[in-house]
Design an enzyme around this catalytic site. Sequence first.
Site, PDB file in Angstrom:
ATOM      1  N   ALA A  79       8.628   0.845 -11.186  1.00 58.65           N
ATOM      2  CA  ALA A  79       7.517  -0.059 -12.230  1.00 58.65           C
ATOM      3  C   ALA A  79       5.560   0.239 -12.450  1.00 58.65           C
ATOM      4  CB  ALA A  79       7.499  -1.222 -11.413  1.00 58.65           C
ATOM      5  N   HIS A 132       3.605  -1.456 -12.222  1.00 62.92           N
ATOM      6  CA  HIS A 132       1.954  -1.298 -11.037  1.00 62.92           C
ATOM      7  C   HIS A 132       2.632  -0.639 -10.171  1.00 62.92           C
ATOM      8  CE1 HIS A 132      -1.006  -3.575 -12.960  1.00 62.92           C
ATOM      9  NE2 HIS A 132       0.029  -4.598 -13.824  1.00 62.92           N
ATOM     10  N   SER A 133       3.262   0.323  -9.632  1.00 57.58           N
ATOM     11  CA  SER A 133       4.004   0.848  -8.140  1.00 57.58           C
ATOM     12  C   SER A 133       3.086   1.183  -7.703  1.00 57.58           C
ATOM     13  CB  SER A 133       5.180   1.538  -8.763  1.00 57.58           C
ATOM     14  OG  SER A 133       5.215   2.543  -8.318  1.00 57.58           O
ATOM     15  N   ASN A 134       3.050   0.908  -6.506  1.00 50.33           N
ATOM     16  CA  ASN A 134       2.526   1.535  -5.555  1.00 50.33           C
ATOM     17  C   ASN A 134       2.979   2.980  -5.362  1.00 50.33           C
ATOM     18  OD1 ASN A 134       1.037  -0.824  -4.798  1.00 50.33           O
ATOM     19  ND2 ASN A 134       3.310  -1.428  -3.968  1.00 50.33           N
TER      20      ASN A 134
END
Length: 315
Positions: free
Chosen positions: A89, A91-93
């Site tokens: 996504a 804002h993927s970690n």
Amino acid sequence: MTHRLQEYQPPEWAQSLKLIPKYRVQLAAPGVTPITEWKLPDAPEDFKVLLKRDDYTGSVLTGNKVRQLEFIIADAIAKGHKHIITAGAVHSNHCRAVAASCAELGLQSHLFLRTPAKQVSDLKFDGNLFLDRLFGANFYLVPADADYVEFIEGVEFDDILCACGGGRTICGLAVANYLCGMPYRLHTIVVSKLKRDNYRKIVQDHLNEVGLQDVAVEDVVTLYFNQVTPEHGENLPSQLELMVKSAEQTGVVLDNIYTAKAANELKELMQNKPEVFKGNRILFLHTGGLPSLQSEAKINPLLPYLTRSKFTFVS
């Protein structure tokens, strides 16, 4: 970067597995992250909740993501690769950890990010997306719809519970727990919109790939789907409320995508279905993800719940 490679020797109980990695590169902070007692807000008093602080694995590499990357990136370096491609996504970690690791090791990261944005000017470069850019990642925008034993050894508890997005964390825990004789009961809280059968297949395929052909998913882990929201980064009001209570009352910051959803389900299970647990000592895996909160889109939904602080103007 080959000088960073370390030969990996699996523990004795894991040596019969298939697909054992040959190398590891240290990315996480050295040592084992601590386990502390956690006064989870609104949890029944007859349960003891322990918190595995995998958000302490180190700054922007915080969380369980870096544990996987130590082996994945080591394999890439050993094979002479210079570029790492991954997806997630916007804002993927995980993508943030990949970008940071590549910057540290002199590799180029390429991130395929799911987003409703139609052009670059539609993006807000904050939170993880800002960090990705700071680390020099290359971006590919796609439509929005389009180590085990160090963790579980030597602490007394009965159950382990964590969030499940892509499924890699729970797969690793399931294999380790099985090979150690099933000392714990595993629970995972699904946070993605994938169908139930898809998650079962993810875990089953992993068990089969490492050589555990006769082990069924139901034998090693229980999956829960009550905390799934329409969109990956959206939250139920109860999840937002718990995020604020946890920070205010215990000093533990949960992220909105993974840990808040998992902790909220843990609280509800302890309140309403305590029989699902093996005992009353539960280890909650905090998988990090704090930079995802540092964006306006993630902060605004929390503001109505922030009622404790008072403001006074002093002249």
